[in-house]
Design a protein around this motif. Structure first.
Motif, short mmCIF file in Angstrom:
data_model
loop_
_atom_site.label_atom_id
_atom_site.label_comp_id
_atom_site.label_asym_id
_atom_site.label_seq_id
_atom_site.Cartn_x
_atom_site.Cartn_y
_atom_site.Cartn_z
N GLY A 1 0.82 -1.22 0.00
CA GLY A 1 0.00 0.00 0.00
C GLY A 1 0.85 1.26 0.00
N LEU A 2 1.92 1.27 0.80
CA LEU A 2 2.81 2.43 0.83
C LEU A 2 3.50 2.65 -0.51
CD1 LEU A 2 4.47 2.12 4.36
CD2 LEU A 2 3.01 3.98 3.55
N HIS A 3 3.97 1.56 -1.12
CA HIS A 3 4.64 1.68 -2.42
C HIS A 3 3.67 2.18 -3.49
CE1 HIS A 3 8.46 0.18 -1.09
NE2 HIS A 3 7.94 -0.97 -0.68
N ALA A 4 2.44 1.67 -3.46
CA ALA A 4 1.44 2.12 -4.44
C ALA A 4 1.13 3.60 -4.25
CB ALA A 4 0.16 1.29 -4.31
N ALA A 5 1.01 4.03 -3.00
CA ALA A 5 0.73 5.44 -2.72
C ALA A 5 1.89 6.32 -3.16
CB ALA A 5 0.46 5.63 -1.22
N MET A 6 3.12 5.86 -2.95
CA MET A 6 4.29 6.63 -3.36
C MET A 6 4.38 6.72 -4.88
SD MET A 6 6.90 5.30 -0.38
CE MET A 6 8.37 5.67 -1.25
N ARG A 7 4.00 5.65 -5.58
CA ARG A 7 4.00 5.69 -7.05
C ARG A 7 2.98 6.70 -7.58
NH1 ARG A 7 4.68 0.08 -6.38
NH2 ARG A 7 2.47 -0.31 -6.69
N ARG A 8 1.90 6.92 -6.80
CA ARG A 8 0.88 7.90 -7.18
C ARG A 8 1.29 9.32 -6.77
NH1 ARG A 8 -2.32 3.93 -4.87
NH2 ARG A 8 -2.75 5.28 -3.07
N GLY A 9 2.43 9.45 -6.11
CA GLY A 9 2.92 10.78 -5.73
C GLY A 9 2.68 11.16 -4.29
N SER A 10 2.06 10.29 -3.50
CA SER A 10 1.83 10.60 -2.09
C SER A 10 3.13 10.51 -1.31
CB SER A 10 0.84 9.60 -1.48
OG SER A 10 -0.43 9.77 -2.03
N LYS A 11 3.20 11.29 -0.26
CA LYS A 11 4.33 11.24 0.65
C LYS A 11 3.82 10.67 1.97
CE LYS A 11 6.84 15.04 -1.39
NZ LYS A 11 7.47 16.32 -1.20
N PRO A 12 4.18 9.40 2.27
CA PRO A 12 3.66 8.78 3.50
C PRO A 12 4.17 9.50 4.75
CG PRO A 12 5.23 7.34 2.40
CD PRO A 12 5.06 8.54 1.53
N GLY A 13 3.42 9.32 5.81
CA GLY A 13 3.79 9.92 7.09
C GLY A 13 3.05 11.22 7.31
N ARG A 14 3.17 11.70 8.51
CA ARG A 14 2.48 12.96 8.81
C ARG A 14 3.28 14.12 8.26
NH1 ARG A 14 3.68 11.99 14.96
NH2 ARG A 14 5.85 12.59 14.98
N PRO A 15 2.62 15.24 8.00
CA PRO A 15 3.34 16.41 7.48
C PRO A 15 4.31 16.96 8.52
CG PRO A 15 0.98 16.88 7.74
CD PRO A 15 1.20 15.46 8.13
N VAL B 1 13.33 26.23 21.39
CA VAL B 1 12.98 26.32 19.97
C VAL B 1 11.63 25.67 19.72
CG1 VAL B 1 13.64 25.48 17.66
CG2 VAL B 1 15.37 26.49 19.17
N ALA B 2 11.36 24.54 20.36
CA ALA B 2 10.07 23.87 20.19
C ALA B 2 8.93 24.78 20.64
CB ALA B 2 10.05 22.56 20.97
N ARG B 3 9.13 25.45 21.78
CA ARG B 3 8.10 26.38 22.26
C ARG B 3 7.92 27.54 21.29
NH1 ARG B 3 10.49 25.06 27.10
NH2 ARG B 3 11.82 26.90 27.09
N ARG B 4 9.03 28.06 20.80
CA ARG B 4 8.98 29.22 19.89
C ARG B 4 8.18 28.91 18.63
NH1 ARG B 4 14.10 32.57 17.39
NH2 ARG B 4 12.91 33.69 15.82
N PHE B 5 8.36 27.68 18.08
CA PHE B 5 7.66 27.32 16.85
C PHE B 5 6.37 26.54 17.10
CE2 PHE B 5 12.01 28.09 15.35
CZ PHE B 5 11.74 29.02 14.35
N GLY B 6 6.00 26.41 18.37
CA GLY B 6 4.74 25.74 18.71
C GLY B 6 4.69 24.28 18.29
N THR B 7 5.79 23.60 18.52
CA THR B 7 5.87 22.19 18.13
C THR B 7 6.46 21.38 19.26
OG1 THR B 7 6.58 20.69 16.36
CG2 THR B 7 8.14 22.39 17.03
N HIS B 8 6.57 20.10 19.04
CA HIS B 8 7.15 19.20 20.05
C HIS B 8 8.66 19.15 19.86
CE1 HIS B 8 7.95 15.43 22.22
NE2 HIS B 8 6.87 15.73 22.90
N ILE B 9 9.37 18.89 20.95
CA ILE B 9 10.83 18.82 20.89
C ILE B 9 11.31 17.74 19.90
CG2 ILE B 9 11.06 17.24 22.84
CD1 ILE B 9 13.62 18.84 23.62
N SER B 10 10.50 16.69 19.72
CA SER B 10 10.87 15.64 18.75
C SER B 10 10.98 16.19 17.34
CB SER B 10 9.84 14.51 18.77
OG SER B 10 9.86 13.88 20.03
N SER B 11 10.13 17.16 17.00
CA SER B 11 10.20 17.79 15.67
C SER B 11 11.51 18.55 15.50
CB SER B 11 9.01 18.73 15.46
OG SER B 11 7.81 18.01 15.49
N VAL B 12 11.95 19.19 16.57
CA VAL B 12 13.22 19.91 16.53
C VAL B 12 14.37 18.91 16.37
CG1 VAL B 12 14.78 21.45 17.81
CG2 VAL B 12 12.29 21.80 17.91
#
Length: 193
Positions: A126-140, A165-176
């Motif tokens: 399913g992931l490979h088929a979605a990627m062939r259609r141009g989708s980018k798996p995972g959350r934005p 930095v996480a607080r400044r950009f309103g995100t979780h430290i994992s994103s940083v």
């Protein structure tokens, strides 16, 4: 004595349904953890297995809560057998104190492993088929490329901690941390903040 083991794969999930069923079955102590079944290091499971003695019973709600594969299940059963402990799965009605129960355990374990492999294969397809259609798996991504660049610059120049930095950009430290990892490929060298 009966010892229960309850496990869910993510921190967002709860073990309460399993714990309730284990308590209803008469389990004396329940070890619980929130880790993937594929995670080889499950400290609560190891603590439980190390505390079992001859005559004790390891009770689980379902086979896939304790083992990630038939091989892993058989390793656990070998450990139990070596100390004279038993295994009981509530939903599969398997009790290794009998020869028939031991045989059923191996059959059910083989089917559980087969089912898991089929799910993995369908997911990959399913992931490979979605990627062939141009989708980018995972959350934005939580930050735009410009925000990621600024976040990396702030941390690397020590103008701000990852938490700040996480607080400044309103995100979780994992994103940083992921932004740092993408920028350098060596996220582990940065100190935790």
């Amino acid at each position: 004595m009966q010892y229960g083991y309850a496990r869910v794969s993510t921190k967002e999930q709860e073990t309460q349904t399993q714990i309730d069923a284990l308590r209803k079955a008469g389990v004396d102590f329940v070890f619980s953890e929130k880790r993937s079944g594929g995670d080889a290091k499950r400290p609560e499971l190891e603590k439980l297995l190390s505390s079992l003695k001859q005559g004790d019973v390891l009770v689980v709600y379902k086979l896939d809560r304790v083992a990630r594969s038939l091989r892993h299940l058989l390793q656990i059963l070998d450990r139990l057998n070596a100390i004279g402990a038993q295994f009981w799965s509530l939903t599969e009605a398997i009790d290794t104190s009998t020869p028939a129960g031991r045989m059923m355990m191996q059959i059910v374990g083989a089917f559980a492993e087969f089912e898991l492999e089929m799910i993995r294969e369908r997911t990959r397809e399913g992931l490979h088929a979605a990627m062939r259609r141009g989708s980018k798996p995972g959350r934005p991504r939580a930050m735009t490329p410009a925000e990621e660049s600024e976040a990396v610059r702030l941390v690397l120049t020590r103008q701000a901690t990852k938490s700040a930095v996480a607080r400044r950009f309103g995100t979780h430290i994992s994103s940083v941390k992921r932004a740092l990892h993408r920028a350098s490929g060596q996220c582990e060298i940065f100190p935790e903040h």
